[in-house]
Design an enzyme around this catalytic site. Structure first.
Site, PDB file in Angstrom:
ATOM      1  N   TYR A  35       0.836  -1.203   0.000  1.00 57.56           N
ATOM      2  CA  TYR A  35       0.000   0.000   0.000  1.00 57.56           C
ATOM      3  C   TYR A  35       0.867   1.248   0.000  1.00 57.56           C
ATOM      4  O   TYR A  35       2.086   1.171   0.154  1.00 57.56           O
ATOM      5  CB  TYR A  35      -0.941  -0.010   1.216  1.00 57.56           C
ATOM      6  CG  TYR A  35      -0.251   0.307   2.524  1.00 57.56           C
ATOM      7  CD1 TYR A  35       0.604  -0.602   3.126  1.00 57.56           C
ATOM      8  CD2 TYR A  35      -0.432   1.546   3.149  1.00 57.56           C
ATOM      9  CE1 TYR A  35       1.249  -0.298   4.321  1.00 57.56           C
ATOM     10  CE2 TYR A  35       0.205   1.855   4.342  1.00 57.56           C
ATOM     11  CZ  TYR A  35       1.043   0.930   4.921  1.00 57.56           C
ATOM     12  OH  TYR A  35       1.680   1.230   6.090  1.00 57.56           O
ATOM     13  N   ARG A  54       8.203   4.022  -4.890  1.00 63.37           N
ATOM     14  CA  ARG A  54       8.250   3.045  -3.794  1.00 63.37           C
ATOM     15  C   ARG A  54       7.195   1.961  -3.995  1.00 63.37           C
ATOM     16  O   ARG A  54       7.450   0.777  -3.728  1.00 63.37           O
ATOM     17  CB  ARG A  54       8.059   3.737  -2.440  1.00 63.37           C
ATOM     18  CG  ARG A  54       8.252   2.769  -1.276  1.00 63.37           C
ATOM     19  CD  ARG A  54       8.256   3.460   0.066  1.00 63.37           C
ATOM     20  NE  ARG A  54       6.986   4.113   0.337  1.00 63.37           N
ATOM     21  CZ  ARG A  54       6.797   5.009   1.296  1.00 63.37           C
ATOM     22  NH1 ARG A  54       7.805   5.377   2.070  1.00 63.37           N
ATOM     23  NH2 ARG A  54       5.619   5.551   1.491  1.00 63.37           N
ATOM     24  N   ARG A 103      -8.656 -19.767  -1.023  1.00 61.90           N
ATOM     25  CA  ARG A 103      -7.526 -19.624  -0.096  1.00 61.90           C
ATOM     26  C   ARG A 103      -6.514 -20.758  -0.268  1.00 61.90           C
ATOM     27  O   ARG A 103      -6.839 -21.936  -0.108  1.00 61.90           O
ATOM     28  CB  ARG A 103      -8.033 -19.601   1.345  1.00 61.90           C
ATOM     29  CG  ARG A 103      -6.932 -19.262   2.328  1.00 61.90           C
ATOM     30  CD  ARG A 103      -7.433 -19.209   3.774  1.00 61.90           C
ATOM     31  NE  ARG A 103      -6.315 -18.886   4.664  1.00 61.90           N
ATOM     32  CZ  ARG A 103      -5.391 -19.760   5.029  1.00 61.90           C
ATOM     33  NH1 ARG A 103      -5.452 -21.008   4.619  1.00 61.90           N
ATOM     34  NH2 ARG A 103      -4.395 -19.383   5.811  1.00 61.90           N
ATOM     35  N   HIS A 105      -1.907 -21.032  -0.021  1.00 64.13           N
ATOM     36  CA  HIS A 105      -0.688 -20.225   0.109  1.00 64.13           C
ATOM     37  C   HIS A 105      -0.008 -19.960  -1.231  1.00 64.13           C
ATOM     38  O   HIS A 105       0.542 -18.897  -1.442  1.00 64.13           O
ATOM     39  CB  HIS A 105       0.315 -20.900   1.051  1.00 64.13           C
ATOM     40  CG  HIS A 105      -0.056 -20.761   2.504  1.00 64.13           C
ATOM     41  ND1 HIS A 105      -1.170 -21.353   3.034  1.00 64.13           N
ATOM     42  CD2 HIS A 105       0.530 -20.090   3.512  1.00 64.13           C
ATOM     43  CE1 HIS A 105      -1.255 -21.060   4.323  1.00 64.13           C
ATOM     44  NE2 HIS A 105      -0.231 -20.288   4.646  1.00 64.13           N
ATOM     45  N   LYS A 149       6.505  -1.872   1.702  1.00 65.86           N
ATOM     46  CA  LYS A 149       5.349  -1.280   2.396  1.00 65.86           C
ATOM     47  C   LYS A 149       4.200  -2.283   2.367  1.00 65.86           C
ATOM     48  O   LYS A 149       3.211  -2.130   1.647  1.00 65.86           O
ATOM     49  CB  LYS A 149       4.958   0.067   1.781  1.00 65.86           C
ATOM     50  CG  LYS A 149       4.207   0.952   2.762  1.00 65.86           C
ATOM     51  CD  LYS A 149       4.329   2.412   2.406  1.00 65.86           C
ATOM     52  CE  LYS A 149       3.376   3.316   3.162  1.00 65.86           C
ATOM     53  NZ  LYS A 149       3.487   3.277   4.615  1.00 65.86           N
ATOM     54  N   GLU A 181      13.136   2.549  13.486  1.00 64.16           N
ATOM     55  CA  GLU A 181      12.159   3.577  13.126  1.00 64.16           C
ATOM     56  C   GLU A 181      10.978   3.466  14.077  1.00 64.16           C
ATOM     57  O   GLU A 181      10.905   2.541  14.874  1.00 64.16           O
ATOM     58  CB  GLU A 181      11.710   3.416  11.672  1.00 64.16           C
ATOM     59  CG  GLU A 181      11.014   2.091  11.409  1.00 64.16           C
ATOM     60  CD  GLU A 181      10.541   1.912   9.961  1.00 64.16           C
ATOM     61  OE1 GLU A 181      10.365   2.926   9.253  1.00 64.16           O
ATOM     62  OE2 GLU A 181      10.327   0.756   9.565  1.00 64.16           O
ATOM     63  N   LEU A 205      11.364   1.294   6.651  1.00 60.30           N
ATOM     64  CA  LEU A 205      10.699   1.785   5.445  1.00 60.30           C
ATOM     65  C   LEU A 205      11.445   3.043   4.982  1.00 60.30           C
ATOM     66  O   LEU A 205      11.769   3.913   5.796  1.00 60.30           O
ATOM     67  CB  LEU A 205       9.238   2.142   5.738  1.00 60.30           C
ATOM     68  CG  LEU A 205       8.488   2.513   4.459  1.00 60.30           C
ATOM     69  CD1 LEU A 205       8.170   1.274   3.636  1.00 60.30           C
ATOM     70  CD2 LEU A 205       7.230   3.287   4.753  1.00 60.30           C
TER      71      LEU A 205
HETATM   72  O1  PSZ Z   1      -1.706   8.595   7.985  1.00 59.97           O
HETATM   73  C1  PSZ Z   1      -0.936   7.788   8.512  1.00 59.97           C
HETATM   74  O2  PSZ Z   1      -1.206   7.193   9.561  1.00 59.97           O
HETATM   75  C2  PSZ Z   1       0.392   7.513   7.883  1.00 59.97           C
HETATM   76  S1  PSZ Z   1       0.845   8.288   6.484  1.00 59.97           S
HETATM   77  C3  PSZ Z   1       2.332   7.506   6.420  1.00 59.97           C
HETATM   78  C4  PSZ Z   1       2.463   6.667   7.459  1.00 59.97           C
HETATM   79  C5  PSZ Z   1       1.358   6.660   8.308  1.00 59.97           C
HETATM   80  N1  PSZ Z   1       3.546   5.888   7.701  1.00 59.97           N
HETATM   81  C6  PSZ Z   1       4.631   5.763   6.808  1.00 59.97           C
HETATM   82  C7  PSZ Z   1       5.840   5.172   7.457  1.00 59.97           C
HETATM   83  C8  PSZ Z   1       5.772   3.891   8.060  1.00 59.97           C
HETATM   84  O3  PSZ Z   1       4.614   3.214   8.082  1.00 59.97           O
HETATM   85  C9  PSZ Z   1       6.928   3.349   8.658  1.00 59.97           C
HETATM   86  C10 PSZ Z   1       6.906   2.019   9.317  1.00 59.97           C
HETATM   87  N2  PSZ Z   1       8.081   4.033   8.613  1.00 59.97           N
HETATM   88  C11 PSZ Z   1       8.169   5.250   8.025  1.00 59.97           C
HETATM   89  C12 PSZ Z   1       7.053   5.858   7.453  1.00 59.97           C
HETATM   90  C13 PSZ Z   1       7.194   7.184   6.788  1.00 59.97           C
HETATM   91  O4  PSZ Z   1       7.045   7.069   5.398  1.00 59.97           O
HETATM   92  P1  PSZ Z   1       6.587   8.299   4.483  1.00 59.97           P
HETATM   93  O5  PSZ Z   1       7.514   9.423   4.808  1.00 59.97           O
HETATM   94  O6  PSZ Z   1       6.761   7.798   3.118  1.00 59.97           O
HETATM   95  O7  PSZ Z   1       5.170   8.593   4.845  1.00 59.97           O
END
Ligand code: PSZ
Length: 298
Positions: A35, A54, A103, A105, A149, A181, A205
């Site tokens: 996502y 990304r 379903r 795997h 992601k 992070e 990430l």
């Molecule tokens: O609205 C929200 O809750 C958001 S918008 C972006 C995120 C959450 N998170 C992005 C993210 C992440 O999930 C992790 C584990 N590390 C870093 C980040 C930051 O990524 P960017 O800068 O691309 O949003």
């Protein structure tokens, strides 16, 4: 309003209430998908290409093929904002899964990926960016491919909830004492005028806002050092901050029991916030640093 009414699905636009995916859906049953969350200011995407790049890297990593080039997908996402006459600050959530199939795997054969995207209003949290947030520290229990992601966010959800229970906004995660992070943001420590953050390995990430911060730091002549700091370094930090598409650049003023910089956002954080606002062409809110023009950080 919650979500704008027109959503993008499988290359077409539909009313949000008419969307129905079967329960045998790979995203639902396996978290088998990826996502993005893209920031929108006044109806315009910010760091758009970074998010598209990304997304395609994530898809490639988990071997999901979609029938669009990056340009096609970008066009559809631009159309999504147009179809909704979106002119507010907001965000777009987009998800691609391996598709709908009984379903099993094994990857299903000859099954189309399920793709959808929707837009929703989201105001900037100016108050939080002004005052800063409290955080906790937690062991990073996630898998070895955090650069993807992925929809598998259970550890992130557990960490974020733990932060909330402790009266904090975020959880700073660490592996063997090295800070990786936060649960949904990247994290940085400032010491002696230098910014430290985890290198862009598979352990984190690779944030789109982080790319922007690196650029702002270069423009401001602030060293940006891709070296993980330790949990033990936090008590002696001059400043700390976190970044994400929705929290932008948010100061961290407390980590567990340690108060950072007397509980006040620091000057480097403020300069980066000003550079962000100039770059995104949005309102400056900090009076204690000079307003930068977008030119000054090119
Ligand atoms: O609205 C929200 O809750 C958001 S918008 C972006 C995120 C959450 N998170 C992005 C993210 C992440 O999930 C992790 C584990 N590390 C870093 C980040 C930051 O990524 P960017 O800068 O691309 O949003």
């Amino acid at each position: 309003m919650s979500v704008y009414p027109i959503v993008l699905t499988q290359g077409t636009f539909k009313h949000r209430d008419s969307l129905n995916f079967p329960f045998e859906e790979r995203g639902l049953q396996f978290g088998d998908g990826v996502y993005e969350v893209i920031r929108v200011y006044q109806g315009k995407y910010y760091l758009f290409n970074e998010h598209i790049d990304r997304l395609y890297r994530s898809l490639e990593e988990i071997k999901i093929a979609i029938p669009y080039t990056k340009e096609d997908f970008a066009e559809l996402l631009l159309e999504l904002l147009k179809k909704n006459d979106m002119d507010t600050d907001g965000k777009v959530y987009l998800q691609v899964t391996r598709g709908s199939a009984p379903r099993d795997h094994y990857f299903p054969e000859n099954v189309d990926a399920n793709i959808y995207a929707y837009a929703e209003p989201a105001a900037r949290n100016i108050e939080m960016m002004k005052t800063g947030v409290h955080t906790i520290t937690l062991p990073d229990i996630r898998w070895s491919y955090c650069h993807i992601k992925s929809l598998n966010l259970l550890p992130n959800v557990m960490a974020k909830q733990e932060a909330k229970i402790n009266g904090s906004f975020e959880a700073i995660q660490h592996k063997d004492g090295l800070v990786t992070e936060c649960s949904s943001s990247n994290v940085y420590l400032v010491k002696n005028g230098k910014i430290y953050t985890h290198p862009k390995t598979n352990g984190i990430l690779h944030g789109c806002v982080r790319i922007a911060v690196e650029k702002f730091a270069a423009g401001l002549n602030i060293p940006f050092i891709e070296e993980a700091f330790r949990v033990d370094d936090i008590a002696g930090a001059d400043e700390m901050f976190l970044t994400s598409s929705t929290t932008e650049i948010t100061p961290i003023i407390k980590v567990d029991q340690d108060v950072i910089h007397d509980g006040k956002p620091g000057q480097i954080t403020r300069k980066l916030q000003a550079a962000y606002a100039a770059d995104a062409n949005i309102a400056q809110f900090s009076e204690d640093v000079p307003v930068l023009t977008s030119k000054s950080n090119e």
